[in-house]
Design a protein around this motif. Structure first.
Motif, short mmCIF file in Angstrom:
data_model
loop_
_atom_site.label_atom_id
_atom_site.label_comp_id
_atom_site.label_asym_id
_atom_site.label_seq_id
_atom_site.Cartn_x
_atom_site.Cartn_y
_atom_site.Cartn_z
N ILE A 1 16.78 18.19 -6.37
CA ILE A 1 16.36 19.13 -5.32
C ILE A 1 17.27 20.35 -5.35
N PHE A 2 16.75 21.45 -4.85
CA PHE A 2 17.54 22.66 -4.68
C PHE A 2 17.72 22.86 -3.19
N ARG A 3 18.96 23.10 -2.79
CA ARG A 3 19.27 23.21 -1.35
C ARG A 3 20.45 24.13 -1.15
N THR A 4 20.62 24.60 0.08
CA THR A 4 21.77 25.42 0.42
C THR A 4 23.04 24.59 0.29
N ALA A 5 24.05 25.16 -0.32
CA ALA A 5 25.31 24.45 -0.50
C ALA A 5 26.00 24.22 0.84
N VAL A 6 26.71 23.11 0.93
CA VAL A 6 27.57 22.84 2.09
C VAL A 6 29.02 22.82 1.60
N ARG A 7 29.94 22.88 2.55
CA ARG A 7 31.36 22.96 2.23
C ARG A 7 31.80 21.90 1.22
N ALA A 8 31.22 20.70 1.32
CA ALA A 8 31.62 19.60 0.43
C ALA A 8 31.21 19.84 -1.02
N ASP A 9 30.30 20.81 -1.26
CA ASP A 9 29.89 21.13 -2.64
C ASP A 9 30.86 22.08 -3.32
N LEU A 10 31.79 22.66 -2.55
CA LEU A 10 32.61 23.74 -3.09
C LEU A 10 33.38 23.34 -4.36
N PRO A 11 34.03 22.18 -4.41
CA PRO A 11 34.73 21.82 -5.66
C PRO A 11 33.78 21.77 -6.86
N ALA A 12 32.60 21.21 -6.69
CA ALA A 12 31.65 21.11 -7.81
C ALA A 12 31.17 22.50 -8.24
N ILE A 13 30.98 23.39 -7.29
CA ILE A 13 30.52 24.74 -7.63
C ILE A 13 31.62 25.48 -8.40
N LEU A 14 32.87 25.35 -7.93
CA LEU A 14 33.97 25.99 -8.66
C LEU A 14 34.09 25.43 -10.07
N GLU A 15 33.88 24.14 -10.23
CA GLU A 15 33.88 23.54 -11.59
C GLU A 15 32.84 24.23 -12.47
N ILE B 1 23.07 28.31 -3.50
CA ILE B 1 22.12 27.23 -3.71
C ILE B 1 22.66 26.29 -4.80
N VAL B 2 22.49 25.00 -4.59
CA VAL B 2 22.88 24.04 -5.64
C VAL B 2 21.66 23.22 -6.08
N GLY B 3 21.69 22.84 -7.36
CA GLY B 3 20.76 21.84 -7.88
C GLY B 3 21.43 20.49 -7.73
N ASP B 4 20.82 19.62 -6.95
CA ASP B 4 21.42 18.34 -6.55
C ASP B 4 20.59 17.22 -7.17
N ASP B 5 21.19 16.53 -8.13
CA ASP B 5 20.48 15.43 -8.79
C ASP B 5 21.04 14.12 -8.25
N ASP B 6 20.36 13.59 -7.27
CA ASP B 6 20.75 12.31 -6.69
C ASP B 6 22.20 12.32 -6.20
N GLY B 7 22.57 13.43 -5.54
CA GLY B 7 23.91 13.51 -4.95
C GLY B 7 24.95 14.22 -5.81
N THR B 8 24.59 14.55 -7.05
CA THR B 8 25.53 15.24 -7.94
C THR B 8 25.08 16.69 -8.15
N VAL B 9 26.02 17.63 -7.95
CA VAL B 9 25.71 19.05 -8.15
C VAL B 9 25.75 19.34 -9.66
N VAL B 10 24.60 19.75 -10.21
CA VAL B 10 24.52 20.03 -11.65
C VAL B 10 24.18 21.49 -11.94
N ALA B 11 23.95 22.30 -10.91
CA ALA B 11 23.62 23.71 -11.12
C ALA B 11 23.88 24.47 -9.83
N CYS B 12 24.05 25.79 -9.96
CA CYS B 12 24.22 26.63 -8.77
C CYS B 12 23.73 28.03 -9.04
N MET B 13 23.53 28.76 -7.98
CA MET B 13 23.22 30.19 -8.06
C MET B 13 23.46 30.79 -6.68
#
Lengths: 147, 147
Positions: B2-16, B52-64
């Motif tokens: 799914i694609f959804r708005t990022a939340v604070r907890a996604d920040l480490p994955a987005i920085l990665e 926005i993050v691409g969330d594959d079953d709880g794992t962030v695999v993409a962003c924009m």
């Protein structure tokens, strides 16, 4: 010549600048209507958007729009995006565009932006030379998709 | 996925994702600090910006990042600006980027945007082919000035 935030009374002159442009002519009309008024109000109300005019003794001779985009890249820096840069045809060659862009860059630096960016149509050869002279680097492809 | 708005907890994955990128590596670190937190909060609070993050079953695999820029041109239309498009290296070739961009374009159309735009470094040949396939036209020079 001063550069200042546009007010509602500048809207007709700004639309004239947009329409006078070779590429803008196909896209816009110089007649203020409710849609343009609403767009002006939206820009004016947004703290990350500024419509700026070059005002020569009360006459609008240039305009640009500044957008400050927050981001994570470059350690969370904002970047300045510049759109809709126009100088009135009969006032070109007087370094008005150069002074306006220098003003924008100073403003972005004061705000702490890490980068200024813009795109310019590949057909605008004069504009490319202009921005390269100001220190911009043509490092990116500018991709557009009409919706 | 799914694609959804990022939340604070996604920040480490987005920085990665940003740091893993060939060009991002020189500019950023994957460690969340107060500056990145503030930048995230600024994006999150701005109604014209969406991470926005691409969330594959709880794992962030993409962003924009999506920015809706109000403007006068094109009869007062907003335009969508896309920044920081990234797909995790081990998940490329699975059309995640394509689905994410299609999602962004649909979202911009729903909002009434007249155009979607982005710039991509001239060294990223794969990215150019990717965007051209999606219907983007490389009509503009993308000019950048580090401040």
């Amino acid at each position: 010549m001063i550069f200042r935030t546009a007010v509602r009374a500048d809207l007709p002159a700004i639309l004239e600048l947009l329409v006078a442009d070779q590429l803008g002519r196909a896209r816009d009309r110089a007649v203020v209507d409710e849609t343009y008024e609403q767009a002006f109000a939206a820009i004016d109300a947004d703290p990350r958007n500024e419509l700026i005019v070059g005002d020569d003794d009360g006459t609008v001779v240039a305009c640009m729009q500044l957008t400050y985009i927050p981001g994570l890249s470059r350690h969370g820096a904002e970047r300045l995006q510049v759109e809709a840069v126009r100088v009135r045809a009969d006032r070109r060659g007087q370094r008005i565009g150069e002074r306006m862009m220098a003003w924008a860059i100073d403003r972005a630096r004061d705000r702490g932006c890490a980068m200024a960016q813009l795109t310019t149509d590949k057909s605008r050869a004069d504009a490319h030379r202009f921005y390269l002279r100001l220190g911009f680097v043509a490092s990116h492809e500018g991709m557009k998709l009409a919706l």
